[in-house]
Write a protein that holds these residues in place. Structure first.
Motif, PDB file in Angstrom:
ATOM      1  N   ILE A 285       0.855  -1.134   0.000  1.00 43.69           N
ATOM      2  CA  ILE A 285       0.008   0.032   0.012  1.00 43.69           C
ATOM      3  C   ILE A 285       0.571   1.633  -0.233  1.00 43.69           C
ATOM      4  CG2 ILE A 285      -1.548   1.343   1.608  1.00 43.69           C
ATOM      5  CD1 ILE A 285      -3.047  -1.568   2.724  1.00 43.69           C
ATOM      6  N   TRP A 286       2.040   1.793   0.826  1.00 46.48           N
ATOM      7  CA  TRP A 286       2.749   2.135   1.155  1.00 46.48           C
ATOM      8  C   TRP A 286       3.842   2.998  -0.492  1.00 46.48           C
ATOM      9  CZ3 TRP A 286       4.759   6.568   4.028  1.00 46.48           C
ATOM     10  CH2 TRP A 286       5.639   6.840   3.851  1.00 46.48           C
ATOM     11  N   ARG A 287       3.556   1.639  -1.114  1.00 44.40           N
ATOM     12  CA  ARG A 287       4.407   1.557  -2.388  1.00 44.40           C
ATOM     13  C   ARG A 287       3.396   2.146  -3.778  1.00 44.40           C
ATOM     14  NH1 ARG A 287       8.471  -3.733  -2.152  1.00 44.40           N
ATOM     15  NH2 ARG A 287       9.621  -3.448  -0.854  1.00 44.40           N
ATOM     16  N   LYS A 288       2.367   1.729  -3.585  1.00 45.90           N
ATOM     17  CA  LYS A 288       1.537   1.881  -5.058  1.00 45.90           C
ATOM     18  C   LYS A 288       0.311   2.649  -3.831  1.00 45.90           C
ATOM     19  CE  LYS A 288       2.425  -2.895  -6.016  1.00 45.90           C
ATOM     20  NZ  LYS A 288       1.013  -4.155  -6.115  1.00 45.90           N
ATOM     21  N   ALA A 289       0.442   3.362  -3.418  1.00 49.85           N
ATOM     22  CA  ALA A 289      -0.862   4.518  -3.134  1.00 49.85           C
ATOM     23  C   ALA A 289      -1.189   5.659  -4.585  1.00 49.85           C
ATOM     24  CB  ALA A 289      -0.254   5.471  -1.791  1.00 49.85           C
ATOM     25  N   ASP A 290       0.165   6.123  -4.676  1.00 50.17           N
ATOM     26  CA  ASP A 290      -0.346   6.549  -5.901  1.00 50.17           C
ATOM     27  C   ASP A 290      -1.019   5.662  -7.361  1.00 50.17           C
ATOM     28  OD1 ASP A 290       1.865   4.643  -6.419  1.00 50.17           O
ATOM     29  OD2 ASP A 290       2.885   6.305  -7.993  1.00 50.17           O
ATOM     30  N   GLN A 291      -1.092   4.432  -7.305  1.00 51.29           N
ATOM     31  CA  GLN A 291      -1.817   4.214  -7.672  1.00 51.29           C
ATOM     32  C   GLN A 291      -3.315   3.666  -7.902  1.00 51.29           C
ATOM     33  OE1 GLN A 291      -0.193  -0.109  -9.173  1.00 51.29           O
ATOM     34  NE2 GLN A 291       1.994   0.533  -9.052  1.00 51.29           N
ATOM     35  N   PHE A 292      -3.674   4.248  -6.867  1.00 51.27           N
ATOM     36  CA  PHE A 292      -4.903   4.702  -6.603  1.00 51.27           C
ATOM     37  C   PHE A 292      -5.814   5.446  -7.002  1.00 51.27           C
ATOM     38  CE2 PHE A 292      -8.608   6.344  -3.355  1.00 51.27           C
ATOM     39  CZ  PHE A 292      -9.090   5.082  -3.685  1.00 51.27           C
ATOM     40  N   ASP A 293      -7.217   4.706  -7.421  1.00 53.38           N
ATOM     41  CA  ASP A 293      -8.283   5.569  -8.172  1.00 53.38           C
ATOM     42  C   ASP A 293      -9.483   5.260  -7.803  1.00 53.38           C
ATOM     43  OD1 ASP A 293      -9.774   6.490 -10.081  1.00 53.38           O
ATOM     44  OD2 ASP A 293      -9.238   5.683 -11.431  1.00 53.38           O
ATOM     45  N   ALA A 294      -9.894   6.484  -6.886  1.00 58.42           N
ATOM     46  CA  ALA A 294     -11.506   6.456  -6.304  1.00 58.42           C
ATOM     47  C   ALA A 294     -12.522   6.566  -6.830  1.00 58.42           C
ATOM     48  CB  ALA A 294     -11.519   7.382  -5.382  1.00 58.42           C
ATOM     49  N   SER A 295     -11.951   6.676  -8.519  1.00 53.99           N
ATOM     50  CA  SER A 295     -13.375   6.577  -9.092  1.00 53.99           C
ATOM     51  C   SER A 295     -13.801   4.769  -9.778  1.00 53.99           C
ATOM     52  CB  SER A 295     -12.911   7.476 -10.747  1.00 53.99           C
ATOM     53  OG  SER A 295     -11.457   6.586 -11.617  1.00 53.99           O
ATOM     54  N   LYS A 296     -12.610   4.186  -9.430  1.00 60.09           N
ATOM     55  CA  LYS A 296     -12.445   2.881  -9.284  1.00 60.09           C
ATOM     56  C   LYS A 296     -12.761   1.876  -8.867  1.00 60.09           C
ATOM     57  CE  LYS A 296      -9.617   3.281 -13.502  1.00 60.09           C
ATOM     58  NZ  LYS A 296      -7.935   2.543 -14.523  1.00 60.09           N
ATOM     59  N   ALA A 297     -12.686   2.539  -7.472  1.00 54.93           N
ATOM     60  CA  ALA A 297     -12.789   1.120  -6.004  1.00 54.93           C
ATOM     61  C   ALA A 297     -12.751   2.285  -4.900  1.00 54.93           C
ATOM     62  CB  ALA A 297     -12.240   0.152  -6.272  1.00 54.93           C
ATOM     63  N   SER A 298     -13.490   1.758  -4.249  1.00 50.94           N
ATOM     64  CA  SER A 298     -13.496   2.184  -3.123  1.00 50.94           C
ATOM     65  C   SER A 298     -12.199   2.236  -1.881  1.00 50.94           C
ATOM     66  CB  SER A 298     -14.079   2.135  -1.976  1.00 50.94           C
ATOM     67  OG  SER A 298     -14.557   0.752  -1.001  1.00 50.94           O
ATOM     68  N   ALA A 299     -11.837   2.604  -0.729  1.00 51.70           N
ATOM     69  CA  ALA A 299     -10.403   2.761  -0.223  1.00 51.70           C
ATOM     70  C   ALA A 299     -10.136   1.393  -0.288  1.00 51.70           C
ATOM     71  CB  ALA A 299     -10.110   3.991   0.118  1.00 51.70           C
ATOM     72  N   MET A 300     -10.998   1.068   0.568  1.00 47.99           N
ATOM     73  CA  MET A 300     -10.889  -0.104   1.541  1.00 47.99           C
ATOM     74  C   MET A 300     -11.289  -1.043   0.486  1.00 47.99           C
ATOM     75  SD  MET A 300     -10.453  -1.793   4.472  1.00 47.99           S
ATOM     76  CE  MET A 300     -11.271  -0.403   5.207  1.00 47.99           C
ATOM     77  N   THR A 301     -11.927  -1.511  -0.815  1.00 45.80           N
ATOM     78  CA  THR A 301     -12.027  -2.866  -1.447  1.00 45.80           C
ATOM     79  C   THR A 301     -10.495  -2.284  -2.607  1.00 45.80           C
ATOM     80  OG1 THR A 301     -14.403  -2.269  -1.850  1.00 45.80           O
ATOM     81  CG2 THR A 301     -12.817  -3.321  -4.101  1.00 45.80           C
TER      82      THR A 301
END
Length: 203
Positions: free
Chosen positions: A80-96
């Motif tokens: 999560i620390w390494r890939k946090a910049d890949q998170f896209d809130a439009s595609k999935a919730s943070a928890m998912t």
């Protein structure tokens, strides 16, 4: 930038995973992940405190071994620390998004070490005390070895599905969500996989 945990090589999750998480609104989790993407350690700590118990529970459900699950939780938060910049809130919730990372990590571990994971010594002693005799131990181990060989003959998705369904108790609905398939397709895959396993075990 170093990793967020002070001792990542220990393979253990920080002790906060022991405590119940405090519910955090989804939009706040998304903001914390954005902070983590910027390498904000305070955001990472807050994210960990809010979500670690949930991810630990998810992983224990798959691995059925708390000590092993804690190691995977640790690895999950490194990812999560390494890939946090890949998170896209439009595609999935943070928890998912985080649960997906945790589940994939647990399944990868299960695939790499399905039969070789060692239980703690006290658990081994308890198991040994319950065994009626050496012969039954040998027969049980032979059965386990044969089952693992047969499982390896299945396609990867089918193999993972069988393990999650019958070793970890996942429902058909859980499997359908995880593998992104209709429930009826999951049922068909399981039926065919079990038929193949039965043929392998009786051959």
């Amino acid at each position: 930038m170093s990793e967020p945990f002070s001792s990542p090589t220990t393979g253990r999750a920080p002790s906060g995973a022991e405590s119940p998480s405090i519910p955090v609104p989804p939009d706040q989790l998304s903001q914390l992940i954005k902070g983590v993407a910027a390498k904000d350690r305070s955001a990472f700590a807050a994210l960990y405190e809010a979500t670690a118990p949930k991810l630990l529970g998810t992983i224990i459900r798959i691995l059925n071994n708390r000590g092993w699950a804690e190691e995977v939780v640790h690895d999950t938060y490194i990812k999560i620390w390494r890939k946090a910049d890949q998170f896209d809130a439009s595609k999935a919730s943070a928890m998912t998004w985080m649960i997906t990372i945790a589940r994939n990590g647990a399944i990868d571990e299960l695939r790499k070490q399905p039969a070789n994971r060692k239980a703690p010594e006290d658990e081994l002693e308890q198991l040994a005390s319950k065994e009626p005799n050496a012969q039954s131990q040998v027969e049980d181990q032979q059965t386990v070895n044969q089952l693992n060989l047969c499982l390896e003959e299945l396609e990867k998705d089918r193999r993972d599905m069988v393990r999650l369904a019958y070793l970890n108790g996942w429902s058909r609905a859980d499997l359908a969500t995880h593998f992104d398939q209709p429930v009826n397709t999951v049922k068909t895959w399981l039926h065919r996989a079990l038929k193949q396993l039965k043929g392998c075990l009786t051959s």
